[in-house]
Design an enzyme around this catalytic site. Structure first.
Site, PDB file in Angstrom:
ATOM      1  N   ILE A  69      35.717  55.505  41.456  1.00 25.99           N
ATOM      2  CA  ILE A  69      36.684  55.410  42.549  1.00 25.99           C
ATOM      3  C   ILE A  69      37.874  54.572  42.122  1.00 25.99           C
ATOM      4  O   ILE A  69      39.028  54.901  42.386  1.00 25.99           O
ATOM      5  CB  ILE A  69      36.026  54.802  43.806  1.00 25.99           C
ATOM      6  CG1 ILE A  69      34.911  55.711  44.313  1.00 25.99           C
ATOM      7  CG2 ILE A  69      37.068  54.562  44.898  1.00 25.99           C
ATOM      8  CD1 ILE A  69      34.126  55.118  45.471  1.00 25.99           C
ATOM      9  N   GLY A  70      37.609  53.468  41.443  1.00 25.00           N
ATOM     10  CA  GLY A  70      38.695  52.589  41.022  1.00 25.00           C
ATOM     11  C   GLY A  70      38.209  51.569  40.020  1.00 25.00           C
ATOM     12  O   GLY A  70      37.006  51.337  39.861  1.00 25.00           O
ATOM     13  N   ASP A  99      43.450  38.449  50.061  1.00 24.74           N
ATOM     14  CA  ASP A  99      43.898  39.543  49.182  1.00 24.74           C
ATOM     15  C   ASP A  99      44.146  40.804  50.010  1.00 24.74           C
ATOM     16  O   ASP A  99      43.732  41.896  49.622  1.00 24.74           O
ATOM     17  CB  ASP A  99      42.866  39.806  48.089  1.00 24.74           C
ATOM     18  CG  ASP A  99      43.451  40.589  46.906  1.00 24.74           C
ATOM     19  OD1 ASP A  99      44.697  40.672  46.810  1.00 24.74           O
ATOM     20  OD2 ASP A  99      42.666  41.102  46.096  1.00 24.74           O
ATOM     21  N   LYS A 104      30.191  48.793  43.928  1.00 18.80           N
ATOM     22  CA  LYS A 104      31.009  47.917  43.088  1.00 18.80           C
ATOM     23  C   LYS A 104      30.101  47.301  42.037  1.00 18.80           C
ATOM     24  O   LYS A 104      29.120  46.633  42.354  1.00 18.80           O
ATOM     25  CB  LYS A 104      31.661  46.823  43.925  1.00 18.80           C
ATOM     26  CG  LYS A 104      32.609  45.919  43.128  1.00 18.80           C
ATOM     27  CD  LYS A 104      33.337  44.950  44.041  1.00 18.80           C
ATOM     28  CE  LYS A 104      34.334  44.099  43.281  1.00 18.80           C
ATOM     29  NZ  LYS A 104      35.073  43.178  44.184  1.00 18.80           N
ATOM     30  N   GLY A 148      39.236  47.583  38.134  1.00 18.17           N
ATOM     31  CA  GLY A 148      40.001  46.360  38.256  1.00 18.17           C
ATOM     32  C   GLY A 148      39.631  45.402  37.151  1.00 18.17           C
ATOM     33  O   GLY A 148      38.840  45.721  36.258  1.00 18.17           O
ATOM     34  N   VAL A 204      34.463  50.309  40.614  1.00 14.80           N
ATOM     35  CA  VAL A 204      33.895  50.851  41.847  1.00 14.80           C
ATOM     36  C   VAL A 204      33.594  52.331  41.626  1.00 14.80           C
ATOM     37  O   VAL A 204      34.465  53.097  41.219  1.00 14.80           O
ATOM     38  CB  VAL A 204      34.844  50.669  43.044  1.00 14.80           C
ATOM     39  CG1 VAL A 204      34.196  51.216  44.324  1.00 14.80           C
ATOM     40  CG2 VAL A 204      35.192  49.199  43.231  1.00 14.80           C
ATOM     41  N   TYR A 264      37.848  42.755  37.298  1.00 15.76           N
ATOM     42  CA  TYR A 264      36.534  42.135  37.393  1.00 15.76           C
ATOM     43  C   TYR A 264      35.394  43.139  37.473  1.00 15.76           C
ATOM     44  O   TYR A 264      34.237  42.758  37.411  1.00 15.76           O
ATOM     45  CB  TYR A 264      36.485  41.213  38.612  1.00 15.76           C
ATOM     46  CG  TYR A 264      37.437  40.058  38.511  1.00 15.76           C
ATOM     47  CD1 TYR A 264      37.311  39.133  37.484  1.00 15.76           C
ATOM     48  CD2 TYR A 264      38.470  39.899  39.424  1.00 15.76           C
ATOM     49  CE1 TYR A 264      38.185  38.070  37.369  1.00 15.76           C
ATOM     50  CE2 TYR A 264      39.351  38.826  39.326  1.00 15.76           C
ATOM     51  CZ  TYR A 264      39.200  37.908  38.295  1.00 15.76           C
ATOM     52  OH  TYR A 264      40.075  36.861  38.182  1.00 15.76           O
ATOM     53  N   GLY A 265      35.676  44.414  37.676  1.00 17.13           N
ATOM     54  CA  GLY A 265      34.592  45.369  37.795  1.00 17.13           C
ATOM     55  C   GLY A 265      35.084  46.774  38.016  1.00 17.13           C
ATOM     56  O   GLY A 265      36.279  47.070  37.933  1.00 17.13           O
TER      57      GLY A 265
END
Length: 459
Positions: A30-31, A148, A55, A33, A38, A35-36
């Site tokens: 899905i996405g 955020d 996640k 970043g 998803v 830090y991880g």
């Protein structure tokens, strides 16, 4: 010249990976970043193959406490319908899997810029934003401050009709903070940029959420950001600081009603920002979010003087590569502070710096503070609260003389959070989990949890 050894990038789970005692399978990304990652996962034990958002975080000693905090705060807040439900946490091998409700219609970023879902639709804008207010009010009532807020962290259902807040990776329960540059630079409040803009080097994360939500509202209405960064290094923000009440309608096609709300939410004095109930009352009464001269072109709302101009509006998110299929674009170096948001961002996201000659000629026609635009109101808006914490009236600014009293009022208004007891439970969860990721047959479906109702459900 001696060559430096290449830094090995940790590998996240491959598409097709099965976890949670063979129950969940990762089927797509899905996405990504900093830090991880998803993923979308499906339940292989159900005929319907029910989908979940998962996640995946690396289990490291360095981020152990931050992972506990994120899980605890998200779980605490996720009972609200406008916040993504956190179902359970699975600790397996080198990974921590946070299993959440799946949103089939992507995030608010996509709905705004790629699908133009809200552009020109006053009723849908109002409905969507009121949902976000409800979600944030729920968090603040629990003493949780998100830090955020941005379109990428708001996911969508029913083609953008229903919204839900997610990603509590930077959330805090601290009522005041001296931690700067936390969050997304586009949505970060000015006092969060540097200690120079604060009184005694502290600010309120609660008030920062109000600022960020004001920028999100502008994103939804216009498809644009008013400036790149809320800092005096940004020429557009400097112009805003000279005269906040008259600036935004000069560069964005917003209505006087919306401007009144934004001036309060984007107050340069963080103690002067309104409460969520005040914002809700004001937004509920807005008849239109747009000026009468608005021009809709492409995926943005424009003022008449910018019709046909190339605003440089970005519509693509930057991708940060991780070692998972399908192969993603190369890693893009991002120079950020350790706590700055590392989620997907585009340097041109909703971007228009308004520094061209045409805009400058518009700004040269600025009214003096004594003058007014063609508005019905004859003065700058004042929040409906009797508290000095919620006023934008320049006649009663908060100064170092009365700041202590105002600050005490702000602290007294904070709710007591049940966060501490939840953290204790999570620490117990992580202590009980085996370091090798092996299952514990004495627990249902091999999961280890101090509270079965907290982290497990019957899928």
């Amino acid at each position: 010249m001696t060559k430096r050894a290449a830094v090995e990038v940790p590998s996240f789970p491959q598409i097709g990976t099965v976890f949670d005692v063979g129950r969940l399978q990762l089927v797509s990304v899905i996405g990504t970043g900093g830090y991880g990652v998803v993923y979308r996962a499906i339940d292989t034990h159900e005929l319907s193959n029910r989908s979940y958002a998962v996640k995946c975080l690396m289990r490291t000693e360095e981020h152990h406490q931050s992972h506990i905090r994120e899980i605890a705060l998200h779980k605490l807040a996720s009972s609200h319908p406008a916040i993504i439900t956190l179902h359970r946490v699975v600790e397996e091998d080198a990974f921590l899997y946070i299993v959440m409700e799946y949103a089939p219609d992507q995030d608010l970023f996509v709905q705004i810029l790629h699908k133009c879902r809200y552009l020109g639709n006053d009723s849908l804008i109002k409905s969507a934003f009121l949902q976000l207010l409800d979600a944030l009010e729920h968090c603040h009532a629990l003493g949780i401050y998100h830090r955020d807020l941005k379109p990428e962290n708001i996911v969508c259902f029913e083609d953008g009709v229903r919204l839900a807040l997610t990603d509590f990776g930077l959330a805090t329960t601290q009522g005041t903070s001296g931690e700067f540059r936390t969050g997304s630079v586009y949505h970060m409040s000015p006092e969060c940029q540097t200690s120079e803009g604060t009184y005694e080097g502290i600010y309120s994360p609660q008030s920062c959420d109000i600022w960020s939500l004001g920028i999100v509202l502008l994103n939804i209405v216009t498809g644009r950001n008013p400036w790149k960064v809320a800092s005096h290094e940004d020429p557009t923000f400097r112009s805003f600081c000279r005269n906040p009440y008259y600036f935004l309608p000069k560069i964005l096609p917003i209505s006087p009603e919306l401007n009144d709300v934004l001036v309060m939410m984007l107050s340069l004095e963080w103690r002067a920002r309104p409460s969520i109930s005040e914002i809700r009352s004001a937004v509920s009464q807005i008849t239109t979010f747009y000026s009468t001269a608005v021009v809709f072109e492409g995926n943005v709302a424009r003022c008449p003087w910018e019709t046909g101009m190339d605003l440089g509006t970005g519509t693509q998110k930057a991708n940060i590569s991780v070692d998972i299929p399908p192969q993603l674009p190369p890693r893009r170096p991002i120079a950020v502070k350790p706590r700055e948001s590392r989620a997907l961002e585009d340097d041109d996201f909703f971007d228009h710096t308004f520094d061209d000659e045409i805009l400058q000629s518009e700004l040269d026609d600025y009214p003096d503070e004594e003058q007014q635009l063609s508005y019905d109101t004859a003065s700058s808006p004042t929040s409906r609260s009797d508290s000095s914490l919620c006023t934008s009236d320049s006649a009663s600014p908060i100064t170092p003389i009365n700041a202590d009293f105002s600050f005490d009022q702000h602290l007294a208004s904070r709710p007591r959070s049940p966060f501490t007891s939840l953290i204790s439970g999570l620490q117990c969860f992580f202590r009980l989990s085996s370091s090798d990721g092996s299952s514990h047959p004495e627990n249902d479906k091999g999961r280890v949890s101090p509270d079965p109702e907290m982290f497990t459900i019957d899928l």
